[in-house]
Write a protein that holds these residues in place. Structure first.
Motif, PDB file in Angstrom:
ATOM      1  N   UNK A 107    -115.092 -89.376 -14.996  1.00 13.17           N
ATOM      2  CA  UNK A 107    -114.777 -90.755 -14.617  1.00 13.17           C
ATOM      3  C   UNK A 107    -115.562 -91.763 -15.447  1.00 13.17           C
ATOM      4  N   UNK A 108    -116.804 -91.432 -15.728  1.00  5.65           N
ATOM      5  CA  UNK A 108    -117.664 -92.393 -16.402  1.00  5.65           C
ATOM      6  C   UNK A 108    -117.436 -92.407 -17.916  1.00  5.65           C
ATOM      7  N   UNK A 109    -117.302 -91.225 -18.514  1.00  2.04           N
ATOM      8  CA  UNK A 109    -117.256 -91.165 -19.981  1.00  2.04           C
ATOM      9  C   UNK A 109    -115.877 -90.899 -20.570  1.00  2.04           C
ATOM     10  N   UNK A 110    -115.069 -90.081 -19.911  1.00  2.00           N
ATOM     11  CA  UNK A 110    -113.835 -89.616 -20.542  1.00  2.00           C
ATOM     12  C   UNK A 110    -112.612 -90.430 -20.128  1.00  2.00           C
ATOM     13  N   UNK A 111    -112.473 -90.705 -18.831  1.00  2.00           N
ATOM     14  CA  UNK A 111    -111.281 -91.436 -18.402  1.00  2.00           C
ATOM     15  C   UNK A 111    -111.117 -92.772 -19.137  1.00  2.00           C
ATOM     16  N   UNK A 112    -112.204 -93.570 -19.340  1.00  4.20           N
ATOM     17  CA  UNK A 112    -112.013 -94.830 -20.072  1.00  4.20           C
ATOM     18  C   UNK A 112    -111.442 -94.614 -21.478  1.00  4.20           C
ATOM     19  N   UNK A 113    -111.832 -93.519 -22.137  1.00  2.00           N
ATOM     20  CA  UNK A 113    -111.317 -93.252 -23.483  1.00  2.00           C
ATOM     21  C   UNK A 113    -109.830 -92.911 -23.418  1.00  2.00           C
ATOM     22  N   UNK A 114    -109.470 -92.008 -22.514  1.00  2.00           N
ATOM     23  CA  UNK A 114    -108.070 -91.598 -22.396  1.00  2.00           C
ATOM     24  C   UNK A 114    -107.197 -92.756 -21.936  1.00  2.00           C
ATOM     25  N   UNK A 115    -107.691 -93.524 -20.964  1.00  2.00           N
ATOM     26  CA  UNK A 115    -106.897 -94.624 -20.439  1.00  2.00           C
ATOM     27  C   UNK A 115    -106.626 -95.675 -21.501  1.00  2.00           C
ATOM     28  N   UNK A 116    -107.642 -96.015 -22.264  1.00  2.00           N
ATOM     29  CA  UNK A 116    -107.499 -97.054 -23.267  1.00  2.00           C
ATOM     30  C   UNK A 116    -106.662 -96.597 -24.449  1.00  2.00           C
ATOM     31  N   UNK A 117    -106.767 -95.329 -24.818  1.00  2.00           N
ATOM     32  CA  UNK A 117    -106.185 -94.883 -26.078  1.00  2.00           C
ATOM     33  C   UNK A 117    -104.986 -93.950 -25.952  1.00  2.00           C
ATOM     34  N   UNK A 118    -104.805 -93.329 -24.785  1.00  2.00           N
ATOM     35  CA  UNK A 118    -103.810 -92.261 -24.693  1.00  2.00           C
ATOM     36  C   UNK A 118    -102.739 -92.480 -23.631  1.00  2.00           C
ATOM     37  N   UNK A 119    -103.112 -93.052 -22.482  1.00  2.00           N
ATOM     38  CA  UNK A 119    -102.192 -93.066 -21.350  1.00  2.00           C
ATOM     39  C   UNK A 119    -100.957 -93.925 -21.581  1.00  2.00           C
ATOM     40  N   UNK A 120    -101.038 -94.893 -22.476  1.00  2.00           N
ATOM     41  CA  UNK A 120     -99.877 -95.748 -22.698  1.00  2.00           C
ATOM     42  C   UNK A 120     -98.670 -94.908 -23.130  1.00  2.00           C
ATOM     43  N   UNK A 121     -98.920 -93.913 -23.995  1.00  2.00           N
ATOM     44  CA  UNK A 121     -97.837 -93.054 -24.488  1.00  2.00           C
ATOM     45  C   UNK A 121     -97.817 -91.688 -23.818  1.00  2.00           C
ATOM     46  N   UNK A 122     -98.910 -91.324 -23.164  1.00  2.00           N
ATOM     47  CA  UNK A 122     -98.991 -89.992 -22.564  1.00  2.00           C
ATOM     48  C   UNK A 122     -99.479 -90.093 -21.123  1.00  2.00           C
ATOM     49  N   UNK A 123     -98.933 -91.071 -20.417  1.00  2.00           N
ATOM     50  CA  UNK A 123     -99.306 -91.276 -19.029  1.00  2.00           C
ATOM     51  C   UNK A 123     -98.162 -90.969 -18.097  1.00  2.00           C
ATOM     52  N   UNK A 124     -98.153 -91.646 -16.932  1.00  2.00           N
ATOM     53  CA  UNK A 124     -97.216 -91.248 -15.894  1.00  2.00           C
ATOM     54  C   UNK A 124     -95.810 -91.809 -16.086  1.00  2.00           C
ATOM     55  N   UNK A 125     -95.625 -92.828 -16.924  1.00  2.00           N
ATOM     56  CA  UNK A 125     -94.308 -93.432 -17.086  1.00  2.00           C
ATOM     57  C   UNK A 125     -93.425 -92.520 -17.944  1.00  2.00           C
ATOM     58  N   UNK A 126     -92.439 -91.851 -17.343  1.00  2.00           N
ATOM     59  CA  UNK A 126     -91.617 -90.917 -18.124  1.00  2.00           C
ATOM     60  C   UNK A 126     -90.728 -91.628 -19.139  1.00  2.00           C
ATOM     61  N   UNK A 127     -90.446 -92.895 -18.907  1.00  2.00           N
ATOM     62  CA  UNK A 127     -89.565 -93.616 -19.821  1.00  2.00           C
ATOM     63  C   UNK A 127     -90.254 -93.978 -21.130  1.00  2.00           C
TER      64      UNK A 127
ATOM     65  N   UNK B  96    -102.718 -99.369 -33.184  1.00  2.00           N
ATOM     66  CA  UNK B  96    -103.773-100.375 -33.062  1.00  2.00           C
ATOM     67  C   UNK B  96    -104.875 -99.950 -32.088  1.00  2.00           C
ATOM     68  N   UNK B  97    -105.079 -98.650 -32.031  1.00  2.00           N
ATOM     69  CA  UNK B  97    -106.163 -98.101 -31.220  1.00  2.00           C
ATOM     70  C   UNK B  97    -106.925 -97.109 -32.081  1.00  2.00           C
ATOM     71  N   UNK B  98    -108.238 -97.187 -32.061  1.00  2.00           N
ATOM     72  CA  UNK B  98    -109.062 -96.319 -32.898  1.00  2.00           C
ATOM     73  C   UNK B  98    -110.233 -95.785 -32.089  1.00  2.00           C
TER      74      UNK B  98
END
Length: 846
Positions: A30-50, A99-101
């Protein structure tokens, strides 16, 4: 293969600041990893199937494992790590065009996390808070209550020390600014500064908590959150009567209404058994929305706009979540599906409203349902109108009787009146029976109907041709206008019109899909089986002990009020994109304490302001400046530029001008000439600004009429009240200084204060000291007084050279100037008082 790294937390750009886990040990997801995944990955690999790319979902561990995204315990064999470390732009994740690094530190964290097993955790804010143990500290004497133990523990953990306590003059000003939004008098400051009683501070806190002005100050952020205003917005921008809800809020806060009751009455007061008028008014929280009365607006479309706004406002206020995107698709970050969104919306989709305001007068436009609540004054005025109408009718009735008899004689006996279609059908039906066969009751009924028909048909003619008729018509029109314009009709909630609710394709109201019924979001505790499936059930669900968000969200906003920033910085967003709070244990302790106290906001506020944490000095050291500029460790108090509403009240109160009446109709203090002129694009309504007079000019800013299309011009950085706002913005522009230096409120306050000082003391230095103490709430030093004396002399010389300018300066404002005072002297002192109002110290709560 890279070795496991111990990474200094100061280098972890993009992760939560002040992360304190030992990275050579186990990583905290929660402290170290989720912020990285949420900011950089979830937009394209998150819960929205569309919007999901490559059918890879990284927000659910099992889905990521099934896809083969990583091998727990083996970063070297994990595709996820291979892609984030790749030098090939076709392989690199996130891709270059996203635009995410990721920083090197973030990549190393991900690698270490996978090597440690790539374990996931439920998002911390979605787990009900449990009261943590109060930590031990090396200096327990510093701590006055549990808050201090949590803060000091974190400071010691990071090698910091708390700041020394603020000076007593600073403390009393801080308390008054935060709790009342008004300055203490010089006498109150002097008594507190020189009071050696150890209980003096706590006694002062209790006195301020009991003040009726406490509710006024604490209501301000709630009004911003509720998007409260006194007009609808849009082109017509009709006025409303929602000030009655505003007064309910002030009273509820002053009474320390338990927050669960405060919540239930605002979200569902109308649904409570035997709901009182006050409880129905409270439900106006969800009627503070914009209303579009423009000619081209489509009523049903506007109704859905209101519904969407209602959901956004409610969820932001109580859940601390941004759900608006789920109107069109599954949330890209938080576990809120589009179906969840419309299930929740169903509870609010039962109001008998059509999306457009109804016109009650040329000025008032509100949307049903409303409560009609005539005041004692209204009833008295209506009785006067009715008495005048009755008196005029006494003169009109004989004329009506004479005209009636003449009309009847002219009817003619041979006409078959039962077939005359110009007569009302009910009368023709009665006339079908032959005259000789009618009973006495039938004759009386026909006579009554004849007279009623005649009065309806002849009234307008008599009203124009006779003086009594014209007088009756005039007074009746006046009464109708008075009823429409002066009888309060606050908008409230109601479930009198249940509707079917559907998921809307891309949020388009004309594209309904699946039908849904009310339920709460699936990722939060379920709604109890016996709970009503409506707003009342929803409101009670929010206050359940198992609910993870409500208490946390509220105490975070209380903390934000006192420290300028919440423990969770994004007070509007506790979702997975929010930062991991440095002081999560403190937040959870306070959330549980809030519930355990019976949801007493005064209890939590008392805990905050009586803590040593709150009493720290706000002076910044080089360490503060370079290592914790945002004060996330709370190693000092925070300097906060006071809100413009408070600054205006502060100026009025310092000068003794403030009219401190509580509640009532909005008022219209100083505004620029023709401030509403741009709204008068048709002749339908007069948009002349109705400037107040007398005491109404000097009411608290809380009561200033708030027009959505043209907000009060001297209230900079305030919410526009068009949408929910729970985190105030503070900007610095020249317009702020132009306001506090040139607005009539500040000039007049400076002039009245200057006059008071000139009357109270003969010596210049004493006069300047009095002015400074009234505004800055402390004694000026000798050095400061010398500079004020120099400023006075320069102003004096300038006005002595131009006496007309002095008179012009002193004529600003509606209060009469003291003509016994020499104009040049008075103007010079006024200029100095205005300068004191504009000192950084005067504008700031330290």
């Amino acid at each position: 293969m890279l070795p496991n790294l111990t990474i200094p937390f100061a280098l972890l750009l993009g992760t939560a600041l002040w992360s304190v886990s030992a990275f050579a040990g186990e990583i905290d997801f929660n402290r170290e990893i989720r912020p990285i995944l949420s900011e950089n990955c979830f937009y394209c690999h998150g819960q929205d199937p569309n919007h999901r790319e490559a059918d890879l979902r990284l927000d659910v561990r099992q889905d990521a494992l099934d896809y083969g995204a990583f091998e727990p315990g083996d970063a070297e064999a994990s595709v996820l790590i291979e892609r984030v470390l790749s030098d090939d732009p076709d392989m690199l994740m996130p891709p270059p065009d996203a635009n995410r690094t990721l920083t090197d530190a973030e990549k190393a964290l991900l690698r270490q996390w996978v090597d440690e097993g790539a374990e996931y955790q439920q998002h911390w804010a979605f787990v009900a808070p449990v009261r943590p143990a109060v930590p031990s500290v090396t200096d327990p004497q510093w701590a006055r209550n549990a808050i201090d133990f949590f803060v000091l523990s974190k400071l010691e953990e990071n090698g910091w020390q708390p700041s020394p306590p603020a000076e007593r003059a600073t403390l009393i000003k801080r308390l008054y600014a935060d709790m009342l939004g008004l300055p203490p008098t010089p006498e109150e400051v002097d008594q507190f500064v020189h009071n050696d009683d150890p209980g003096a501070y706590d006694a002062l806190v209790e006195r301020l908590l009991a003040s009726p002005h406490y509710g006024e100050r604490m209501a301000l952020p709630w009004l911003d959150a509720a998007r409260y205003a006194d007009s609808n917005g849009f082109q017509q921008d009709g006025d409303t009567w929602q000030w009655m809800w505003r007064d309910w809020v002030v009273d509820a806060i002053n009474e320390d209404m338990p927050f669960d009751q405060f919540t239930i009455e605002q979200l569902a007061g109308d649904l409570l058994p035997d709901a009182t008028t006050d409880q129905k008014i409270a439900s106006g929280f969800n009627r503070n929305h914009l209303l579009n009365g423009e000619g081209g607006a489509i009523a049903e479309e506007q109704r859905f706009n209101i519904l969407f706004d209602r959901i956004d406002t409610t969820t932001t206020n109580w859940l601390g979540l941004t759900v608006a995107c789920a109107q069109c698709h599954d949330h890209k970050y938080d576990p809120i599906s589009q179906k969840d969104y419309y299930r929740l919306l169903d509870a609010f989709n039962r109001v008998p409203e059509n999306g457009r305001p109804q016109r009650f007068s040329s000025r008032i436009r509100v949307g049903n349902p409303v409560l009609e609540l005539p005041t004692a004054e209204n009833k008295e005025r209506i009785s006067e109108f009715q008495a005048n109408i009755a008196a005029a009718k006494k003169e009109l009735d004989p004329l009506m009787d004479a005209a009636y008899e003449g009309w009847r004689l002219g009817l003619g006996s041979g006409q078959d009146l039962a077939q005359d279609e110009s007569l009302p059908e009910s009368l023709r039906t009665k006339l079908e029976k032959p005259k000789g066969k009618r009973s006495e009751e039938e004759k009386q009924a026909i006579e009554k109907e004849w007279r009623s028909y005649f009065q309806r048909s002849a009234r307008d003619e008599l009203a124009q041709k006779t003086e009594p008729g014209r007088r009756v018509t005039k007074i009746e029109n006046q009464l109708a206008g008075y009823r429409g314009d002066q009888i309060p009709r606050p908008m409230v909630m109601s479930d009198d019109k249940p509707r079917d609710t559907h998921v809307l394709d891309r949020g388009a109201y004309l594209s309904p899909l699946e039908k849904v019924t009310f339920d709460t979001p699936a990722f939060l505790p379920p709604l109890p089986d016996d709970a009503p499936k409506n707003r009342l059930g929803f409101a009670r669900w929010l206050m359940a002990d198992t609910h993870p968000l409500t208490a946390r969200v509220q105490v975070n906003r209380m903390w934000q009020h006192s420290f300028g920033m919440g423990i969770v910085k994004t007070s509007e967003d506790f979702g997975v994109q929010s930062e991991f709070p440095v002081h999560q244990d403190l937040l959870d302790w306070m959330a549980v304490e809030f519930r355990a106290s019976g949801w007493s906001r005064k209890h939590v506020h008392r805990l905050i302001v009586t803590s040593s944490t709150y009493r720290q000095s706000s002076r910044m050291t080089e360490k503060h400046r370079t290592e914790d500029i945002e004060n996330r460790l709370i190693a000092r108090a925070t300097r906060i530029r006071m809100p413009s509403m408070v600054l205006r009240d502060w100026a009025l109160a310092s000068a003794g001008l403030l009219d401190d009446r509580i509640g009532g109709h909005p008022v219209y203090p100083y505004q620029p000439d023709a401030v509403w002129e741009a709204l008068a694009i048709t002749k339908e309504r007069d948009f002349t600004y109705p400037a107040s007079t007398g005491g109404d000019l000097y009411r608290r800013s809380l009561y200033t009429f708030w027009r959505r299309t043209v907000a009060p011009t001297n209230m900079f950085d305030a919410s526009d009240r068009q949408a929910c706002r729970v985190r105030a913005a503070a900007t610095i522009t020249p317009l702020h200084a132009l306001t506090t230096l040139n607005d009539p409120t500040w000039i007049e306050a400076a002039r009245v204060l200057a006059g008071n000082c000139l009357v109270e003391a003969d010596e210049l230095r004493s006069q300047l000291q009095s002015a400074f103490e009234s505004i800055a709430c402390r004694t000026a030093t000798d050095s400061e007084l010398r500079r004020l004396e120099d400023a006075y002399q320069k102003q004096f010389e300038g006005f002595r050279a131009d006496p007309a300018a002095a008179i012009e300066f002193l004529d600003v404002g509606k209060t009469s100037r003291d003509t016994t005072l020499a104009p040049v002297q008075h103007a010079a002192m006024t200029a100095v008082c205005l300068a004191i109002f504009n000192l950084d110290e005067s504008l700031t709560r330290e």
